[in-house]
Structure formats: C-alpha cells, structure tokens
Motif scaffolding. Sequence first.
Motif, PDB file in Angstrom:
ATOM      1  N   GLU A 148     145.991 108.534  51.276  1.00  0.00           N
ATOM      2  CA  GLU A 148     146.761 108.130  53.217  1.00  0.00           C
ATOM      3  C   GLU A 148     146.186 106.577  52.737  1.00  0.00           C
ATOM      4  OE1 GLU A 148     148.368 109.474  55.520  1.00  0.00           O
ATOM      5  OE2 GLU A 148     147.988 111.043  53.790  1.00  0.00           O
ATOM      6  N   ARG A 205     149.694 105.107  50.730  1.00  0.00           N
ATOM      7  CA  ARG A 205     150.669 104.937  52.044  1.00  0.00           C
ATOM      8  C   ARG A 205     150.503 103.740  53.218  1.00  0.00           C
ATOM      9  NH1 ARG A 205     153.652 109.435  52.793  1.00  0.00           N
ATOM     10  NH2 ARG A 205     152.047 110.597  52.172  1.00  0.00           N
ATOM     11  N   ASP A 206     149.139 104.078  53.582  1.00  0.00           N
ATOM     12  CA  ASP A 206     149.057 102.426  54.170  1.00  0.00           C
ATOM     13  C   ASP A 206     149.790 101.056  54.105  1.00  0.00           C
ATOM     14  OD1 ASP A 206     147.738 101.589  57.006  1.00  0.00           O
ATOM     15  OD2 ASP A 206     146.694 101.058  55.766  1.00  0.00           O
ATOM     16  N   THR A 264     153.143 101.176  53.930  1.00  0.00           N
ATOM     17  CA  THR A 264     153.994 100.844  54.915  1.00  0.00           C
ATOM     18  C   THR A 264     153.648  99.154  54.921  1.00  0.00           C
ATOM     19  OG1 THR A 264     151.996 101.210  55.832  1.00  0.00           O
ATOM     20  CG2 THR A 264     153.127 102.595  55.752  1.00  0.00           C
ATOM     21  N   LYS A 305     153.071 109.734  41.908  1.00  0.00           N
ATOM     22  CA  LYS A 305     152.983 109.749  44.299  1.00  0.00           C
ATOM     23  C   LYS A 305     153.250 108.679  44.783  1.00  0.00           C
ATOM     24  CE  LYS A 305     149.625 112.449  44.475  1.00  0.00           C
ATOM     25  NZ  LYS A 305     150.376 113.391  45.432  1.00  0.00           N
ATOM     26  N   GLN A 319     156.203 109.184  47.978  1.00  0.00           N
ATOM     27  CA  GLN A 319     155.519 107.902  49.193  1.00  0.00           C
ATOM     28  C   GLN A 319     156.742 107.190  49.427  1.00  0.00           C
ATOM     29  OE1 GLN A 319     151.936 106.529  48.977  1.00  0.00           O
ATOM     30  NE2 GLN A 319     150.770 108.115  49.420  1.00  0.00           N
ATOM     31  N   TYR A 320     156.999 106.468  48.657  1.00  0.00           N
ATOM     32  CA  TYR A 320     158.241 105.666  49.042  1.00  0.00           C
ATOM     33  C   TYR A 320     159.271 106.167  49.447  1.00  0.00           C
ATOM     34  CZ  TYR A 320     162.327 103.043  47.599  1.00  0.00           C
ATOM     35  OH  TYR A 320     164.071 102.437  47.020  1.00  0.00           O
ATOM     36  N   MET A 329     158.970 107.799  52.455  1.00  0.00           N
ATOM     37  CA  MET A 329     158.935 106.230  54.006  1.00  0.00           C
ATOM     38  C   MET A 329     160.882 105.805  54.208  1.00  0.00           C
ATOM     39  SD  MET A 329     156.730 103.309  53.831  1.00  0.00           S
ATOM     40  CE  MET A 329     157.412 102.533  52.778  1.00  0.00           C
ATOM     41  N   ALA A 331     156.467 112.955  55.313  1.00  0.00           N
ATOM     42  CA  ALA A 331     155.361 111.337  56.164  1.00  0.00           C
ATOM     43  C   ALA A 331     153.620 112.144  55.426  1.00  0.00           C
ATOM     44  CB  ALA A 331     154.897 111.942  56.930  1.00  0.00           C
ATOM     45  N   ASP A 337     151.776 114.646  51.760  1.00  0.00           N
ATOM     46  CA  ASP A 337     151.675 113.975  50.400  1.00  0.00           C
ATOM     47  C   ASP A 337     153.089 115.540  50.358  1.00  0.00           C
ATOM     48  OD1 ASP A 337     150.855 113.698  47.340  1.00  0.00           O
ATOM     49  OD2 ASP A 337     149.301 115.240  47.634  1.00  0.00           O
TER      50      ASP A 337
END
Length: 307
Positions: A162, A165-166, A169, A205, A209-210, A213, A240, A242
Amino acid sequence: MKFTASIVLALLATTCEGFAPSHVRQPTFSVATSSSLASSRFDGNSREPNEQDIAVMDEMISKMAEAKPYDLPNAVKRAFRVCSSPRFFIRIAERADMAKGDVEKDKFAALATNLAATLEAVVSTTEDQLDDRAKEVEGVVKAASEPDSGEFLVPLTTERIEAMRDSLTKVQPSRLDETFLTTVDSWIAKSHQDGMDGMVGILQKLLQQYAGMQVSRARAALQAEALGTPSSDLFEHLLAVDADVWDAEIQKGVNEEVKSTTLVNEIQRTMETVILGLENGSMAQRIQAEYLKELVTRVETFQGSGN
C-alpha cells in the motif's frame, strides 16, 4: 528474503547510464507472483516476432512512411522500444523489397534514413529523461522497504504494498510515460541478470499497480464505461487491489448480483475502449493489455471451476 534498499537502488540506478537504442528489449512485464517468477517472460525479446508483432510494426511503418519528417520525433517517443529495435529496421527493409514500384521503395528508404537521424536526437533527450524518471521509480521502490531498517523483506507485507501504491499515486500522471516504463523495464532486466528475484517481484508489482491505476483513470476520463453498476464496482475494486489477492476477491465479489460473465464483459469492454486507444506498440499499451488479459484469465478460471 531481505536486502538493503540503499545498496540495491544504487546498483539499479547505474542501468540508466549510457542508454542507447542498442539496449532495446521487449517489455518484461508479467503479473507473476513471488511464487511463479520462473515463468515470467524475461527472454521475450529473444524470440522471433509473431504475426501480431509484425502486424503492429507494419502499421507503424505505414504511418511513419506517410508522415512528415517533423512528425517523426513524437511518433518515436511514443513507441521508442519498438521503432528503435534492429528488427523494426529489418522490417522496413523487407517492406522495401516487397514494394511494387520505385516510388514506394524510395519512400521506405527515406523512412529508414529519417528514422535513424530522429533516433539519435531522441536518444540524447531520453538520457536526461531517464535520469529524471529514475528518481521517481526509486521513490516508489523505496516505499517497499521497511521504514526502520531500510531493508526489502520479500514477500512484501500489505503495508509495504500500500505504501508503494500511495507513492505511485503521487507521481504526476504526465510523468508515467514511456520513459518511466523504460526505466522500470531496465531495472527488471538488471535485477534478473544479477539474480535478484525479490527485486524483480517488487518491480513487477510496481507495473501491476501502474496498470491498474492507469486503466482506472482512463475509464473515469472516458466516462464510456457503465460506472456505478455492480460489475463495474467490482472491476474497479480489482484494479485497486494487489494482483496476488485477485482470486480471493473474485470469489468474494461474484454472486447473484454480479455474474462472472458480466465481469468478463466489463473488462473486455474496457480493453476495447481504453487499450485500443493507446499508442499502438507502446509499452503502456502492452503492459495494460497484458494486465487486463491476466485478470480476464483469472475470472474465467473461477468461472470454469463451476462458479
């Protein structure tokens, strides 16, 4: 497995030095989990191009052959990995050999000459951009390390995932471009070469995530999808989370209200509107397409198990 962030990132940062077209490889993205890294397609650039690859190259060659020389830099930047590869130039030569007349043959010869000159100019700019993007990639990867020790503990905890991911973003959307993806791809290649499978998993990973998003952002921007429906809500949820927990989340999310077939249709609609709208042959298109194809496979596997 654990390894120290500062040492690993210092080693990976050296991959951004001396970038040139001769380093071109096909994207190594895979949604492989930490337990299936052996099946990742790291050697995909060594295979002969298939019919789909050739069709993509032919479409790009035809467009570039008709384009004005001053339009080439933007076209090259959008699909640098493809059009700077030796195989792309070989295909231009093959198209010239297949040409029906001297005019068409000369057009392909001019394209090869203009493209080579354009690549030289683009590479000098790309080197600066790679250094710039490397800092942003490093920031996201650093978020995967333990705050207290600075070590990467693989497999990553939910908190570290997370945190990645944060961090991602917070990167400006305009900077999540082909150069950003090129940097990640080169780091994956370096990590694989050095036997750092744990770092390979972290970088994969990041690409997962890219992809999730960017697809979610595109769906919202296009407003062409049926946002707000139960199947759309589940799809957005899967984008959103994993990828390692997709199977469990699909099992929880598919019910009387959301059929697996409806979810597959939702994903395929997005592939038709979002993925086909990206630059043909670009890394962005390849990565996001493979990401969604894997998600479709997961849903269909669940569907095939009798649910």
